[in-house]
Design a protein around this motif. Structure first.
Motif, PDB file in Angstrom:
ATOM      1  N   ARG A  31     -19.535 -16.366  13.016  1.00 14.78           N
ATOM      2  CA  ARG A  31     -20.687 -17.190  14.091  1.00 14.78           C
ATOM      3  C   ARG A  31     -21.887 -17.052  13.500  1.00 14.78           C
ATOM      4  N   LYS A 123     -13.202 -11.188  19.341  1.00 16.25           N
ATOM      5  CA  LYS A 123     -14.118 -12.694  19.301  1.00 16.25           C
ATOM      6  C   LYS A 123     -14.388 -13.012  20.651  1.00 16.25           C
ATOM      7  N   GLU A 124     -13.288 -13.158  21.552  1.00 17.59           N
ATOM      8  CA  GLU A 124     -13.460 -13.520  22.906  1.00 17.59           C
ATOM      9  C   GLU A 124     -14.346 -12.519  23.709  1.00 17.59           C
ATOM     10  N   GLU A 127     -18.032 -13.519  22.427  1.00 15.73           N
ATOM     11  CA  GLU A 127     -18.571 -14.724  22.916  1.00 15.73           C
ATOM     12  C   GLU A 127     -18.951 -14.381  24.593  1.00 15.73           C
ATOM     13  N   ARG A 131     -22.689 -14.794  26.115  1.00 16.89           N
ATOM     14  CA  ARG A 131     -23.019 -15.499  27.318  1.00 16.89           C
ATOM     15  C   ARG A 131     -23.739 -14.957  28.654  1.00 16.89           C
TER      16      ARG A 131
END
Length: 356
Positions: A31, A123-124, A127, A131
């Protein structure tokens, strides 16, 4: 109201980010993350993240801490948490902690005003954290397999780049390389037919396991090219072996995690015939080896275990190695303090054992 306040906090965090000089880095998941050039306050979430920061000697920058890292004042299973236990107690909780899933308290995180968040989340979850906070979130996820997997070096390099501590990161990477070379040099001339067979059981990986819990391609064994009876090409890492298979393997030397000996005793009580037939138990060739996995890999214990495996399995090649001395060198380099003499009191020790 809660969603509204979180949205306001997130917006404020994003506005602060636009007012400072920044640089772009690539994290462990590939990322692209924009982080401030100058970082004064940080937070860490998820497996292994705070360990990385502690090894980089940046724990004084912490704005908060996961609750799970506050429980190690008299428990050395997490090397970094034990050494910093007193300082960690004073920090604000910014998440529950405990693994790679999302366990953050986003409002508390934003309120502590970190310049960047380092994470060992999936990873989820990474993220989601980005957010919900609007803050720079950098993955430093590394794999708890092998003998200090290359992913650790990559994560250390990433964090060192973000914190302008690249020299310290490289120092540790070089030190790990030196130890790997030393261990390999001592055993690389031994022919396979001259090596004793070994097994590691009662391992800790995502929790405690009994005698049959073992590893294929166990890092400390691989570091000294040991003959691990549990090696299989079909897999790498932890798995549950079959007791009858272990008996067929009949290893000459056995290592057990001292923290899980009660589970081994239970297994022995249930299957006395298996353990009485194992040559390592009959000949007194059973040793402890502290677990090096707790919230990802304790690099210190992993390296120490490599030397211990060498001393037991290749005594002549490691005759000049003193575990107390080599452990002190490793712990001091990574953590700034040697607590080898405290480990036995805390249930982490190296030695020969007899279980009855």
């Amino acid at each position: 109201m809660k969603k509204f306040s979180l949205a306001v906090l997130t917006l404020c965090a994003a506005m602060v980010m636009t007012t400072v000089n920044a640089k772009t880095i690539t994290d462990a998941y590939g990322r692209t993350v924009e982080v401030p050039d100058r970082i004064e306050r940080i937070a860490c979430t998820g497996s292994g993240a705070l360990r990385i920061i502690t090894y980089l000697e940046a724990q004084h920058m912490l704005a908060g801490i996961e609750e799970a890292d506050k429980r190690y004042s008299n428990d050395a299973r997490r090397d970094y948490a034990y050494v910093n236990a007193q300082a960690f107690q004073a920090l604000t909780p910014i998440g529950k902690g405990g693994g790679t899933a999302y366990t953050a308290y986003p409002e508390a995180l934003i309120a502590t005003k970190p310049d960047v968040i380092f994470t060992g989340y999936s990873k989820e979850a990474t993220e989601q954290l980005a957010r919900e906070t609007g803050l720079p979130v950098v993955s430093v996820r590394y794999i708890s397999e092998g003998f200090v997997d290359e992913s650790f070096n990559r994560a250390l390099t990433i964090a060192g780049n973000v914190l302008n501590r690249s020299d310290r990161a490289q120092e540790l990477i070089d030190f790990i390389g030196e130890i790997k070379s030393d261990l390999s040099r001592r055993t690389n001339t031994f022919a396979d037919d001259k090596k004793v067979t070994a097994y590691t059981g009662a391992v800790t990986f995502s929790g405690a396991h009994g005698f049959a819990g073992t590893y294929s391609h166990f890092g400390p064994f691989d570091a000294v090219a040991a003959k691990n009876v549990a090696d299989t090409e079909a897999r790498t890492g932890y798995y549950e072996a079959d007791l009858e298979q272990i008996l067929r393997w009949n290893p000459q030397v056995i290592f057990l995690d001292p923290g899980n000996l009660s589970l081994v005793k239970r297994d022995m009580d249930n299957r006395k015939e298996v353990f009485s037939a194992l040559q390592a138990f009959k000949k007194g060739a059973v040793y402890t080896m502290p677990s090096f996995n707790n919230y990802s890999t304790n690099i210190t214990y992993c390296l120490m275990n490599g030397y211990w495996a060498g001393k037991v399995l290749f005594p002549e090649a490691f005759s000049n190695v003193d575990m107390k001395e080599v452990s002190a060198r490793i712990m001091t380099r990574f953590l700034g303090r040697d607590f080898y003499d405290e480990m036995a009191r805390l249930g982490l020790y190296y030695g020969k054992i007899k279980i009855e």
